[in-house]
Design an enzyme around this catalytic site. Structure first.
Site, PDB file in Angstrom:
ATOM      1  N   ALA A 241      43.031  31.765 -89.625  1.00  0.00           N
ATOM      2  CA  ALA A 241      41.596  31.486 -89.605  1.00  0.00           C
ATOM      3  C   ALA A 241      40.938  31.893 -88.293  1.00  0.00           C
ATOM      4  O   ALA A 241      39.706  31.860 -88.175  1.00  0.00           O
ATOM      5  CB  ALA A 241      41.354  29.994 -89.850  1.00  0.00           C
ATOM      6  N   ASP A 242      41.735  32.291 -87.322  1.00  0.00           N
ATOM      7  CA  ASP A 242      41.200  32.666 -86.016  1.00  0.00           C
ATOM      8  C   ASP A 242      40.476  34.019 -86.102  1.00  0.00           C
ATOM      9  O   ASP A 242      41.067  35.027 -86.525  1.00  0.00           O
ATOM     10  CB  ASP A 242      42.332  32.745 -84.995  1.00  0.00           C
ATOM     11  CG  ASP A 242      41.831  32.970 -83.585  1.00  0.00           C
ATOM     12  OD1 ASP A 242      41.568  31.984 -82.881  1.00  0.00           O
ATOM     13  OD2 ASP A 242      41.659  34.147 -83.195  1.00  0.00           O
ATOM     14  N   ILE A 243      39.230  34.041 -85.686  1.00  0.00           N
ATOM     15  CA  ILE A 243      38.423  35.263 -85.788  1.00  0.00           C
ATOM     16  C   ILE A 243      39.007  36.371 -84.921  1.00  0.00           C
ATOM     17  O   ILE A 243      38.989  37.550 -85.293  1.00  0.00           O
ATOM     18  CB  ILE A 243      36.960  34.960 -85.385  1.00  0.00           C
ATOM     19  CG1 ILE A 243      36.333  34.013 -86.402  1.00  0.00           C
ATOM     20  CG2 ILE A 243      36.146  36.249 -85.290  1.00  0.00           C
ATOM     21  CD1 ILE A 243      34.951  33.521 -86.031  1.00  0.00           C
ATOM     22  N   GLY A 244      39.553  36.008 -83.748  1.00  0.00           N
ATOM     23  CA  GLY A 244      40.144  37.016 -82.872  1.00  0.00           C
ATOM     24  C   GLY A 244      41.322  37.717 -83.512  1.00  0.00           C
ATOM     25  O   GLY A 244      41.461  38.951 -83.403  1.00  0.00           O
ATOM     26  N   TRP A 283      45.865  39.245 -79.695  1.00  0.00           N
ATOM     27  CA  TRP A 283      44.714  38.808 -78.894  1.00  0.00           C
ATOM     28  C   TRP A 283      44.516  39.714 -77.679  1.00  0.00           C
ATOM     29  O   TRP A 283      43.387  40.010 -77.294  1.00  0.00           O
ATOM     30  CB  TRP A 283      44.899  37.359 -78.437  1.00  0.00           C
ATOM     31  CG  TRP A 283      44.508  36.325 -79.434  1.00  0.00           C
ATOM     32  CD1 TRP A 283      43.399  36.323 -80.234  1.00  0.00           C
ATOM     33  CD2 TRP A 283      45.236  35.135 -79.753  1.00  0.00           C
ATOM     34  NE1 TRP A 283      43.380  35.200 -81.015  1.00  0.00           N
ATOM     35  CE2 TRP A 283      44.489  34.445 -80.752  1.00  0.00           C
ATOM     36  CE3 TRP A 283      46.416  34.557 -79.292  1.00  0.00           C
ATOM     37  CZ2 TRP A 283      44.909  33.227 -81.286  1.00  0.00           C
ATOM     38  CZ3 TRP A 283      46.837  33.350 -79.838  1.00  0.00           C
ATOM     39  CH2 TRP A 283      46.084  32.693 -80.822  1.00  0.00           C
TER      40      TRP A 283
END
Length: 287
Positions: A241-244, A283
């Protein structure tokens, strides 16, 4: 004052670690002197100073602290926080032949660095939920500057007891949303009362930690995954779910739109059981 020189075997790029720490304005980082000061959360808070004296290929560090009576405890904690006992070379080798092999070559020896307090990690994760990074850091700074304290140039998050005693209006004055303020205070009250024992929780398997924490108002799977990675140093987490992460995968695979969860699962199959390091190196491509 005490001092110790530590040597580790694996390739370890401390300068990359400092770069990542520098993204958080609350960290006392000096990239030129290759130094970071870290808060030691203990009965009597203290500060330890870590200076890189070696290279990526021959990592060596000088640790300095104030209270010699807790030197062994501080050294053990630093090993954990900076993952000096993790086989980074072996983890990198695992990604040979996968889509992430070029990233592991480009960012060779880049380590995971944990948040300096599990409680602070959870609080930061809650504050950062659904905010852009700039405002998330601003809000976290306001929280720490107003209710935490500074020692030897290092900022400490407020104690669980101090945060538990706050009112929602105290945080609303800093531009917290009402719900976010309630979440931060509610979590702190659980920890301060002993109902949530983070030291005991740390000993549990990942699934049990997830089941425990998602029952707490304001904590969902994304927050728990980040806590497991950056609070506890667990190695096999991939926060879909992390946008990055989504942006990094879109960039890596030259996709027209962000990948679906099903596509992310397919990509990640080859990266287990080191999904946390896969996340870290992804990231790195957008930082």
């Amino acid at each position: 004052m005490w001092e110790k020189i530590v040597k580790i075997n694996d390739p370890y790029n401390f300068d990359r670690a400092l770069e990542r720490l520098s993204l958080d304005p609350l960290q006392a980082v000096d990239p030129l002197s290759r130094t970071v000061k870290i808060p030691i959360y203990d009965k009597q808070p203290g500060v330890a100073v870590i200076t890189a004296t070696g290279t990526t290929e021959k990592p060596e560090f000088r640790i300095q602290g104030g209270n010699a009576d807790i030197a062994q405890m501080v050294e053990k904690r630093i090993f954990h926080l900076f993952q000096w006992d993790t086989d980074i070379a072996g983890i990198s080798q695992h990604f040979t032949g996968t889509a992430l092999e070029p990233l592991f070559k480009e960012h060779r020896g880049t380590p995971f660095v944990l948040d300096f307090s599990p409680y602070a990690c959870l609080i930061k994760c809650i504050i950062h939920q659904q905010l852009n990074m700039k405002f998330a850091h601003t809000l976290t700074e306001r929280f720490v500057y107003n209710f935490g304290f500074q020692k030897d140039g290092v900022w400490f998050y407020p104690s669980t007891e101090k945060t538990a005693a706050l009112q929602v209006t105290d945080l609303r004055a800093l531009q917290f949303s009402e719900r976010k303020a309630e979440y931060v205070i509610g979590l702190s009250r659980l920890v301060a009362s002993g109902e949530l024992d983070l030291a005991e929780l740390e000993k549990k398997p990942d699934e049990e930690i997830l089941k425990t924490l998602v029952k707490i108002r304001g904590i969902g799977p994304w927050t728990v995954q980040n806590f497991l990675m950056f609070g506890l140093g667990r190695l096999n987490h991939f926060p879909k779910a992390d946008i990055g992460i989504q942006k990094a995968l879109k960039k890596l695979f030259q996709l027209e739109k962000k990948p679906t969860y099903e596509e992310m699962d397919a990509y990640a199959k080859d990266w287990e059981p080191y999904l946390s390091y896969a996340s870290l190196y992804l990231w790195r491509t957008i930082e």
